[in-house]
Every structure is written in C-alpha cells, then in structure tokens.
Design an enzyme around this catalytic site. Sequence first.
Site, PDB file in Angstrom:
ATOM      1  N   ALA A  66       2.156  28.663 -13.258  1.00  0.00           N
ATOM      2  CA  ALA A  66       1.164  27.711 -13.892  1.00  0.00           C
ATOM      3  C   ALA A  66       1.850  27.289 -15.171  1.00  0.00           C
ATOM      4  O   ALA A  66       2.462  27.989 -15.771  1.00  0.00           O
ATOM      5  CB  ALA A  66      -0.345  28.337 -14.063  1.00  0.00           C
ATOM      6  N   GLY A 112       1.767  31.249 -10.236  1.00  0.00           N
ATOM      7  CA  GLY A 112       1.133  30.188  -9.577  1.00  0.00           C
ATOM      8  C   GLY A 112       1.837  29.509  -8.512  1.00  0.00           C
ATOM      9  O   GLY A 112       1.188  29.294  -7.334  1.00  0.00           O
ATOM     10  N   GLU A 115       1.884  31.983  -5.850  1.00  0.00           N
ATOM     11  CA  GLU A 115       0.528  32.156  -5.130  1.00  0.00           C
ATOM     12  C   GLU A 115       0.244  30.882  -4.340  1.00  0.00           C
ATOM     13  O   GLU A 115      -0.192  30.951  -3.400  1.00  0.00           O
ATOM     14  CB  GLU A 115      -0.458  31.940  -6.534  1.00  0.00           C
ATOM     15  CG  GLU A 115      -0.569  33.307  -7.100  1.00  0.00           C
ATOM     16  CD  GLU A 115      -1.164  33.433  -8.417  1.00  0.00           C
ATOM     17  OE1 GLU A 115      -1.152  32.699  -9.235  1.00  0.00           O
ATOM     18  OE2 GLU A 115      -2.228  34.202  -8.405  1.00  0.00           O
ATOM     19  N   GLU A 135       2.377  37.582 -14.388  1.00  0.00           N
ATOM     20  CA  GLU A 135       1.381  37.435 -15.215  1.00  0.00           C
ATOM     21  C   GLU A 135       1.007  38.583 -16.515  1.00  0.00           C
ATOM     22  O   GLU A 135       0.861  38.077 -17.580  1.00  0.00           O
ATOM     23  CB  GLU A 135       0.107  36.951 -14.466  1.00  0.00           C
ATOM     24  CG  GLU A 135       0.047  35.463 -14.080  1.00  0.00           C
ATOM     25  CD  GLU A 135       0.781  35.375 -12.545  1.00  0.00           C
ATOM     26  OE1 GLU A 135       1.432  36.446 -12.075  1.00  0.00           O
ATOM     27  OE2 GLU A 135       0.279  34.574 -11.716  1.00  0.00           O
TER      28      GLU A 135
HETATM   29  N1  COA Z   1       5.008  26.890 -17.720  1.00  0.00           N
HETATM   30  C1  COA Z   1       5.635  25.820 -18.592  1.00  0.00           C
HETATM   31  N2  COA Z   1       6.783  25.562 -18.710  1.00  0.00           N
HETATM   32  C2  COA Z   1       7.801  26.381 -17.958  1.00  0.00           C
HETATM   33  C3  COA Z   1       7.329  27.374 -17.160  1.00  0.00           C
HETATM   34  C4  COA Z   1       5.958  27.599 -17.030  1.00  0.00           C
HETATM   35  N3  COA Z   1       5.605  28.581 -16.197  1.00  0.00           N
HETATM   36  N4  COA Z   1       8.524  27.758 -16.540  1.00  0.00           N
HETATM   37  C5  COA Z   1       9.598  27.205 -17.031  1.00  0.00           C
HETATM   38  N5  COA Z   1       9.262  26.106 -18.078  1.00  0.00           N
HETATM   39  C6  COA Z   1       9.885  25.423 -18.845  1.00  0.00           C
HETATM   40  C7  COA Z   1      10.504  25.939 -19.973  1.00  0.00           C
HETATM   41  O1  COA Z   1       9.572  26.247 -21.193  1.00  0.00           O
HETATM   42  C8  COA Z   1      11.799  25.165 -20.210  1.00  0.00           C
HETATM   43  O2  COA Z   1      11.222  23.938 -20.955  1.00  0.00           O
HETATM   44  P1  COA Z   1      11.926  23.418 -22.310  1.00  0.00           P
HETATM   45  O3  COA Z   1      13.304  23.045 -21.936  1.00  0.00           O
HETATM   46  O4  COA Z   1      11.007  22.361 -22.681  1.00  0.00           O
HETATM   47  O5  COA Z   1      12.265  24.406 -23.232  1.00  0.00           O
HETATM   48  C9  COA Z   1      12.161  24.628 -18.881  1.00  0.00           C
HETATM   49  O6  COA Z   1      11.184  24.942 -17.843  1.00  0.00           O
HETATM   50  C10 COA Z   1      13.539  25.622 -18.207  1.00  0.00           C
HETATM   51  O7  COA Z   1      12.980  26.713 -18.318  1.00  0.00           O
HETATM   52  P2  COA Z   1      13.972  27.970 -19.154  1.00  0.00           P
HETATM   53  O8  COA Z   1      12.831  29.185 -19.380  1.00  0.00           O
HETATM   54  O9  COA Z   1      14.637  27.533 -20.104  1.00  0.00           O
HETATM   55  O10 COA Z   1      14.808  28.360 -17.833  1.00  0.00           O
HETATM   56  P3  COA Z   1      15.542  29.678 -17.467  1.00  0.00           P
HETATM   57  O11 COA Z   1      16.625  29.409 -16.436  1.00  0.00           O
HETATM   58  O12 COA Z   1      16.239  30.249 -18.849  1.00  0.00           O
HETATM   59  O13 COA Z   1      14.462  30.680 -17.104  1.00  0.00           O
HETATM   60  C11 COA Z   1      12.556  31.221 -15.753  1.00  0.00           C
HETATM   61  C12 COA Z   1      13.935  30.555 -15.929  1.00  0.00           C
HETATM   62  C13 COA Z   1      11.744  30.860 -14.529  1.00  0.00           C
HETATM   63  C14 COA Z   1      12.856  32.957 -15.505  1.00  0.00           C
HETATM   64  C15 COA Z   1      11.718  31.230 -16.986  1.00  0.00           C
HETATM   65  O14 COA Z   1      11.564  29.767 -17.089  1.00  0.00           O
HETATM   66  C16 COA Z   1      10.091  31.870 -17.015  1.00  0.00           C
HETATM   67  O15 COA Z   1      10.316  33.154 -17.132  1.00  0.00           O
HETATM   68  N6  COA Z   1       9.385  30.963 -16.775  1.00  0.00           N
HETATM   69  C17 COA Z   1       7.995  31.443 -16.818  1.00  0.00           C
HETATM   70  C18 COA Z   1       7.664  32.233 -15.509  1.00  0.00           C
HETATM   71  C19 COA Z   1       6.107  32.746 -15.378  1.00  0.00           C
HETATM   72  O16 COA Z   1       5.835  33.662 -16.400  1.00  0.00           O
HETATM   73  N7  COA Z   1       5.318  32.241 -14.964  1.00  0.00           N
HETATM   74  C20 COA Z   1       3.829  32.533 -14.857  1.00  0.00           C
HETATM   75  C21 COA Z   1       3.099  31.910 -15.521  1.00  0.00           C
HETATM   76  S1  COA Z   1       1.333  32.427 -15.301  1.00  0.00           S
END
Ligand code: COA
Length: 260
Positions: A66, A112, A115, A135
């Site tokens: 999400a 999400g 999910e 989460e």
């Molecule tokens: N919501 C909003 N933005 C998100 C996102 C999310 N769930 N997941 C990734 N993004 C965005 C990042 O903020 C970043 O945006 P920016 O370039 O404007 O800063 C972009 O997507 C790229 O992500 P980044 O974190 O730089 O990539 P990465 O390769 O270093 O890491 C992940 C990849 C998937 C490990 C990491 O993005 C992450 O942990 N995301 C969140 C996962 C999460 O907790 N999901 C559950 C949500 S309830």
Amino acid sequence: MNYENILAEAEGGIGIITINRPTKLNALNKATIEELHNAFKTFNEDTAVKVIIVTGSGEKAFVAGADIAEFANFSVEEGEKLAAKGQELLFDFVQNLATPVIAAVNGFALGGGLELAMAAHFRIASDNAKMGLPEVSLGVIPGYGGTQRLPQLVGKGRAMEMIMTAGMIGAEEAKAWGLVNHVVPQPELVEYCKGLAGKILKNSSVAIAKAIKAVNANYEDGVNGYEAEIKAFGESFGTEDFKEGTTAFLEKRKAAFPGK
Ligand code: COA
C-alpha cells in the site's frame, strides 16, 4: 477505458491488467485501487474475456505494498476505513470474481502487493520475486486480508513467522510453502501465465465460475462448503455448457462452449 495508474488490454480471451507506477514500485494508492476495481469489473462483465492476468510493470516489483506516503498521517477511523474500502473494492472483489484471476508475481510482492496476489485465484512467480508482509515493521498490521489469506495458503505457523519477522521469502521458498504454484524465469512469466490461461479458456466459463464460488465457500463464515458445492453441481445440469460438454464428449469431438 483510459487509466492513469494501470494498463488494461484484452486479446484472445485473456485480459491483462498491469499496475503501472514503476517509480513507486507499483505501490497501491487510493486511485490505483479504484482503477483496478474498474478494470477487474469491466473484464468480468466482458463475455469475451475468460481469464484475467494481473501483474506489475517493470522487472523489479509486482506491488511493493500500500502507498505508505498516502496513509502515514491517518487517524484510527481513517485507517479502518482504508482497510474496509480496499477489501471491498479490490481484495474481496478479486477473490469472488467469476472470471479466473492469475497473479503473475514479477518481483517484490510486499504488504498490499502480496495481499493482492493472495486474493487472486492462484499465483505464478518469476525467479526474482520476493514476498512478505512487512507491516509490523511500520507499526501496523496487514489490512487487506493478509492475516486471513496467508494462513490459508501457507499454514498458521509459517504465516505467523512471516508476519512477525516482517521478512521476505524468495520464489522457490514461496513455491515450497504453497504460496505460488510455479516459478519461471522473469522474461517468460507473462507468456507462461498466458499458456495456463489458454488451458483454462478451453473449458466452460460457467462451470469455472461455479467452481470458484464453491471453493471460496469453504472460507466463508456460516456457509457449508459441501452444501454450496452440491447446489452449484446441480445448477450446472441446467446450463447450455453442460449440454455441449457432455454431448461433445459422447460425439468424440471438442466442446465449443457457449458460455451460458
Ligand atoms: N509506498 C510508497 N512508496 C513506495 C513503497 C510503498 N509501499 N515502496 C516503494 N516506494 C517508493 C520509494 O519511496 C521510492 O520512491 P522515491 O524514489 O520517490 O524515494 C521508490 O518507490 C523506489 O523504492 P526504494 O525504496 O528506493 O527501492 P529499493 O530497491 O531501495 O527498495 C523495497 C525496495 C521494496 C525493499 C523498499 O521500497 C520497501 O521496503 N518498500 C516498502 C515495502 C513495505 O513496507 N510495504 C508494505 C506497506 S504496508
């Protein structure tokens, strides 16, 4: 229909929905959830579309969860509404769709994202896919059905471990745990799913819709799945597809199902 956050195209009986916010790793914001609802609904109502494949754009992410930026300042009431609306519009909606939905998990499927993949009727992963429900690392719990569907698919103990550690598992482990059915090289993922869709669309779409309903009945409160199956089995005998399927078998020819 024109969408801003997703792509939707149909060809040869297969509808493909691609979540298309690559700069945000296809994270699900409110607008994307609404567009996904409309795309699934439109394909479900289109009798020419027999199977739907849902995937993410790019090679890195299916859906990274999400959209955290969107809900970071939400109140208790807003949080509850976010989960309820999302489940209604997308996650429960997909699970109960009459048209089969295959999730082509092409990279990160987190929160999400996992999910959504779990709400689909089954999942195929690319070899680089990573799945998890992170989460609790954000101080929240899965709110789009994850606490319910993950234990159904992998068992309670494994689900508890995944949820509590907020860790990710790779595609092969996900397959061993029953979370995905097959693992294929990334470039072949969508074609592989199309191949499976091709097998499905040769069969009776009316019978498939009834089978989805009967399988789902097992997970509904107060519903006896065996009784639901008996009813749906009986109803099949009144369909044109049943007449065509049985007649074609007896005449030793391939069935041409009218889908009625
Ligand atoms: N919501 C909003 N933005 C998100 C996102 C999310 N769930 N997941 C990734 N993004 C965005 C990042 O903020 C970043 O945006 P920016 O370039 O404007 O800063 C972009 O997507 C790229 O992500 P980044 O974190 O730089 O990539 P990465 O390769 O270093 O890491 C992940 C990849 C998937 C490990 C990491 O993005 C992450 O942990 N995301 C969140 C996962 C999460 O907790 N999901 C559950 C949500 S309830």
